[in-house]
Design an enzyme around this catalytic site. Structure first.
Site, PDB file in Angstrom:
ATOM      1  N   CYS B 190       0.831  -1.210   0.000  1.00  0.00           N
ATOM      2  CA  CYS B 190       0.000   0.000   0.000  1.00  0.00           C
ATOM      3  C   CYS B 190       0.867   1.262   0.000  1.00  0.00           C
ATOM      4  O   CYS B 190       0.596   2.221  -0.721  1.00  0.00           O
ATOM      5  CB  CYS B 190      -0.896   0.043   1.233  1.00  0.00           C
ATOM      6  SG  CYS B 190      -1.842  -1.444   1.551  1.00  0.00           S
ATOM      7  N   HIS B 194       0.645   4.954  -1.831  1.00  0.00           N
ATOM      8  CA  HIS B 194      -0.069   5.954  -1.035  1.00  0.00           C
ATOM      9  C   HIS B 194       0.800   6.747  -0.058  1.00  0.00           C
ATOM     10  O   HIS B 194       0.357   7.778   0.439  1.00  0.00           O
ATOM     11  CB  HIS B 194      -1.248   5.295  -0.328  1.00  0.00           C
ATOM     12  CG  HIS B 194      -2.232   4.698  -1.293  1.00  0.00           C
ATOM     13  ND1 HIS B 194      -2.957   5.476  -2.174  1.00  0.00           N
ATOM     14  CD2 HIS B 194      -2.584   3.413  -1.551  1.00  0.00           C
ATOM     15  CE1 HIS B 194      -3.727   4.681  -2.921  1.00  0.00           C
ATOM     16  NE2 HIS B 194      -3.518   3.429  -2.569  1.00  0.00           N
ATOM     17  N   ARG B 231     -13.558  -1.135  -1.060  1.00  0.00           N
ATOM     18  CA  ARG B 231     -12.545  -0.287  -1.689  1.00  0.00           C
ATOM     19  C   ARG B 231     -11.155  -0.925  -1.559  1.00  0.00           C
ATOM     20  O   ARG B 231     -10.365  -0.916  -2.501  1.00  0.00           O
ATOM     21  CB  ARG B 231     -12.555   1.107  -1.061  1.00  0.00           C
ATOM     22  CG  ARG B 231     -11.527   2.058  -1.661  1.00  0.00           C
ATOM     23  CD  ARG B 231     -11.834   2.318  -3.126  1.00  0.00           C
ATOM     24  NE  ARG B 231     -10.744   2.990  -3.819  1.00  0.00           N
ATOM     25  CZ  ARG B 231      -9.693   2.373  -4.353  1.00  0.00           C
ATOM     26  NH1 ARG B 231      -9.570   1.064  -4.251  1.00  0.00           N
ATOM     27  NH2 ARG B 231      -8.776   3.069  -4.985  1.00  0.00           N
ATOM     28  N   CYS B 235      -8.184  -2.390  -4.363  1.00  0.00           N
ATOM     29  CA  CYS B 235      -6.735  -2.171  -4.379  1.00  0.00           C
ATOM     30  C   CYS B 235      -6.019  -3.508  -4.481  1.00  0.00           C
ATOM     31  O   CYS B 235      -5.078  -3.667  -5.259  1.00  0.00           O
ATOM     32  CB  CYS B 235      -6.284  -1.438  -3.114  1.00  0.00           C
ATOM     33  SG  CYS B 235      -6.111   0.344  -3.333  1.00  0.00           S
TER      34      CYS B 235
END
Lengths: 148, 274, 106
Positions: B190, B194, B231, B235
């Site tokens: 992640c 991000h 959501r 990803c």
């Protein structure tokens, strides 16, 4: 670091596989013209009086805000009877028809539409005297709704 | 050869060629390759600098922002309305006075003495089963989304108030670990998008910081309202990892870390996202 | 039952042109999308919308699959007398959703 030839080939192969996935058939400008004729008959179209407002860049083709507006006094004698919206490169060019009355007062309608690709969105307005007016606006769609 | 140049070249080429998704994939793949050399340097795993925290709202176009801001036209309010109705029809208001749950959503995920770490959806279901004596609502069902959207919307504008220490700490650590673990065929974590690359373009999209504060939110791509766990599944699917089921412990732990990471942001649910 | 959201002013002065907003929860399944096995998901859309003001049609719309999910509309009408605004959505199979709103005009 270095990228091995094998890795790069694998990378491209995966990407290509995705690329080759089937896409739905898109309409063409001619299809849109045919849809306009089917709706209003084969009558002359004049440029102007109607405007389509959509963002120059739509970040998602699934929901594109659209305002259509017609320059009209909206009186009993002179008003908009109908507005139709056409997206030239959607699988089906027709988007919506709106029927208005003199008491509508302001010839402006808003909605949200789907765009399958960067394309021209056209509006055709029919007036109470039978005349037809048209214009279009182009929008670039960054996430095209390839699957609408 | 500098790979950043190659990835730029490839994206511009694919853009020119009008290739829809291939460019996106090539870029992500190359990004994962270029960062392989950094694998040792980020083992320290710094959290996102608190002064840098920006809501996903700030990565949207003006049109999408104004859709979220419009209390009428924001489609998420269809679920909020429905949730309010359900809240009254199913008898939730027998215990919870109107407005008593204001701020409640900011305190989830939280530790329950019996259930362990639970998020708001799990709490709603505990109420449904134990108090209303009805079968639990399915995760991602219309009914559960409506209730969670309504209750979360009561906390709109308030920051998270979660606890990550004490008995919750192992969950927090596990969630944090998830965030920094590479997974999937693309071998991406992640944080690589991000934390390290937010604000940059992934083809047509600006990469956000991956905050949870819009959810339950209306995602244009879904054309409907969905949960944070849905959501996150997107990803995981995007990096070709096997997603966990919504409501799973793994995602709830990640939710705890994400809430902490976004702690100074106000809740925006129902947010509108791409 | 599909959730409906309507924005209509409670009161208007005679002759005033008022904006009306209407939104309904509906997936507007286009018929162009494949499911996870690649089979097309059947089309299911709202086809018609109508607004009646004291039983007189004041606005009508016909939708195609290119109308976004949870269709939103904004349009105008002239407030002429106190009465009822009726909103009606009809899907492709004839399913109907309606809602009424009272408008006070002085």
């Amino acid at each position: 670091m270095s990228v091995s030839r094998r890795t790069l080939l694998k990378t491209s192969a995966i990407a290509m596989g995705h690329w080759l996935a089937p896409l739905p058939a898109f309409a063409t400008r001619e299809d849109a013209n045919a849809a306009i004729i089917a709706t209003f008959g084969d009558r002359p179209l004049q440029e102007g009086r109607v405007s389509v407002q959509i963002p120059a860049i739509s970040e998602n083709g699934y929901s594109v805000p659209m305002t259509v507006e017609v320059d009209s006094p909206m009186t009993e004698a002179d008003h908009v009877v109908r507005i139709s919206i056409f997206a030239e490169e959607n699988p089906i060019p027709n988007v919506a028809h709106f029927e208005l009355r003199p008491e509508t007062g302001i010839a402006r309608v808003q909605t949200r539409i789907r765009l399958a690709a960067s394309q021209r969105v056209r509006a055709v307005a029919e007036m109470s005297d039978g005349s037809l007016w048209t214009s279009y606006t182009f929008s670039i769609v960054t996430l095209a709704a390839c699957v609408l | 050869m500098p790979l950043s140049w190659l990835s730029w070249k490839l994206t511009s080429l694919t853009r020119l060629a009008g290739v829809r998704r291939a460019g996106c994939l090539i870029l992500t793949l190359l990004a994962s390759l270029t960062q392989a050399e950094d694998i040792l340097s980020f083992s320290a795993n710094p959290d996102l600098d608190a002064s840098m925290v920006r809501s996903g709202y700030r990565f949207l176009t003006p049109e999408t922002r104004s859709l979220q801001d419009d209390d009428f036209a924001n489609p998420g309010y269809l679920w909020v309305d429905q949730g309010r109705q359900q809240f009254h029809d199913s008898g939730c208001n027998a215990c919870h006075q109107e407005g008593a749950l204001t701020g409640a959503a900011t305190r989830y995920p939280q530790l329950d003495p019996e259930l362990g770490l639970i998020n708001l959806e799990a709490r709603i279901n505990q109420c449904v089963e134990d108090r209303l004596e009805r079968p639990a609502l399915k995760y991602e069902s219309h009914a559960l989304l409506s209730l969670s959207a309504y209750i979360t919307n009561l906390s709109k504008g308030r920051p998270y108030q979660i606890i990550v220490t004490g008995a919750a700490e192992p969950h927090f650590t596990a969630g944090r670990e998830y965030f920094f673990s590479r997974r999937g065929q693309l071998n991406l974590a992640c944080n690589q998008c991000h934390d390290d690359n937010w604000g940059r373009m992934l083809r047509g999209d600006k990469i956000s910081q991956g905050h949870p504060n819009a959810y339950p939110g209306y995602r244009l791509e879904w054309q409907t309202l969905g949960s944070l766990h849905r959501r996150i599944q997107d990803c995981d699917t995007g990096i070709r990892a096997r997603p966990f089921p919504p409501g799973s412990t793994e995602y709830t732990q990640l939710e705890l870390y994400l809430a902490w990471r976004a702690r100074q942001l106000g809740l925006e649910s129902p947010g509108v996202r791409r | 039952m599909n959730t409906i959201r309507l924005a209509v002013p409670d009161k208007a002065t005679r002759g005033e042109i008022i904006e009306i907003k209407a939104m309904i929860q509906h997936e507007m399944e286009s018929g162009h999308r494949p499911d996870e096995y690649g089979r097309p998901i059947p089309r299911f859309i709202i086809k018609h919308f109508e607004c009646r003001y004291n039983d007189r049609v004041v606005f009508r719309a016909e939708f195609f699959p290119a109308i976004a999910a949870n269709p939103f509309l904004s349009f105008f009408t002239r407030a002429t007398e106190s009465g009822t605004l009726e909103f009606r959505w009809i899907d492709q199979d004839g399913g109907v959703a309606t809602e009424l709103v009272e408008l006070e005009v002085d």
